[in-house]
Design an enzyme around this catalytic site. Structure first.
Site, short mmCIF file in Angstrom:
data_model
loop_
_atom_site.label_atom_id
_atom_site.label_comp_id
_atom_site.label_asym_id
_atom_site.label_seq_id
_atom_site.Cartn_x
_atom_site.Cartn_y
_atom_site.Cartn_z
N HIS A 96 -5.87 -40.96 2.91
CA HIS A 96 -5.36 -42.28 3.11
C HIS A 96 -5.98 -43.37 3.89
CE1 HIS A 96 -2.33 -44.75 5.13
NE2 HIS A 96 -1.54 -44.34 4.45
N GLU A 145 -2.30 -47.97 -2.59
CA GLU A 145 -2.21 -48.40 -1.48
C GLU A 145 -3.09 -49.48 -0.83
OE1 GLU A 145 0.83 -45.53 0.59
OE2 GLU A 145 -1.14 -45.48 1.59
P1 PGA Z 1 4.19 -48.28 5.08
O1 PGA Z 1 3.29 -47.05 4.86
O2 PGA Z 1 5.51 -47.88 4.17
O3 PGA Z 1 4.61 -47.81 6.58
O4 PGA Z 1 3.52 -49.54 4.67
C1 PGA Z 1 2.91 -46.64 3.64
C2 PGA Z 1 1.69 -45.66 3.72
O5 PGA Z 1 0.62 -45.82 4.59
O6 PGA Z 1 1.41 -44.58 2.89
#
Ligand code: PGA
Length: 223
Positions: A96, A145
């Protein structure tokens, strides 16, 4: 029908009591589905209790972790090895951007974590921040992401996310499943879930509220 993964990433949130309350609200609302897979990724300290509550309730809810150690079990103070958490988790979020930024996680470490996950029958879910992030060769589930979209309230557009997902599949194999993550919620989820190249959502903030999370699952079940 394509697989749709709806994955809650709680990050560093929820005490054991709060986690169990969430499970008791979300669990009974879930229905068995061929293609919609619902996953919750609590903190390590909640894994045991959450997985027990899911089992006792008989809920179609998969439990995952938010990370795991790049090493096997042994003299690695503070680490959670895959062999020790495999009894609780089916999936593990790896790489992540918050781990890359705050804990200096590198692509090499992510690769080691993927190897540990696979050795222990845990499905690695690798987060990529863009088309240039390497995808370990034996990893078949990833989440696109973009950093600007995480926790900002400004998601990427479904069009662009679909384009990036298509190019990641082209580069890494058509059997790759690509999720989108970054400010996804019940209002915008349909736009992403409908795209051909997107296989679900990784959801942070909107997953913390059980009612909001259930609304997202309900949208996925109508598609
Ligand atoms: P968020 O986070 O939905 O709060 O933007 C997503 C993630 O970091 O997996």
């Amino acid at each position: 029908m394509k697989n749709l993964w709806i994955i809650a990433n709680w990050k560093s949130n929820k005490s054991i009591g709060e986690a169990l309350d969430w499970v008791s609200q979300v669990g009974p609302k879930l229905i068995e589905s061929e293609n919609v897979k619902v996953v919750v990724c609590p903190t390590f300290s909640c894994l045991s209790e959450v997985s027990k509550a899911v089992k006792v309730g008989g809920y179609p809810l998969i439990v995952g972790s938010q990370d795991l150690s790049p090493f096997s079990a042994g003299a690695y103070t503070g680490e959670e090895s895959a062999s020790l958490i495999r009894e609780f988790v089916t999936v593990s979020i790896l790489g992540h951007s918050e781990r890359r930024q705050n804990f200096s996680e590198t692509d090499e470490m992510v690769e080691k974590k993927v190897a540990q996950a696979l050795e222990n029958n845990i499905i690695p879910l690798v987060c990529v921040q863009g088309e240039e992030t390497p995808v370990p060769s034996n990893c078949k589930l990833i989440a696109y992401e973009p950093v600007f979209a995480i926790g900002s309230g400004t998601p990427d557009t479904p069009d662009n996310a679909d384009k990036v997902a298509a190019s990641l599949k082209e580069k890494n194999g058509s059997d790759l499943e690509v999720l989108y993550g970054g400010s996804a919620n019940s209002e915008n989820c349909k736009g992403f879930l409908q795209r051909d190249n997107i296989n679900g959502l990784l959801i942070g903030k909107a997953s913390l509220d059980p009612e909001e999370f259930v609304r997202i699952i309900e949208v996925a079940q109508t598609l």
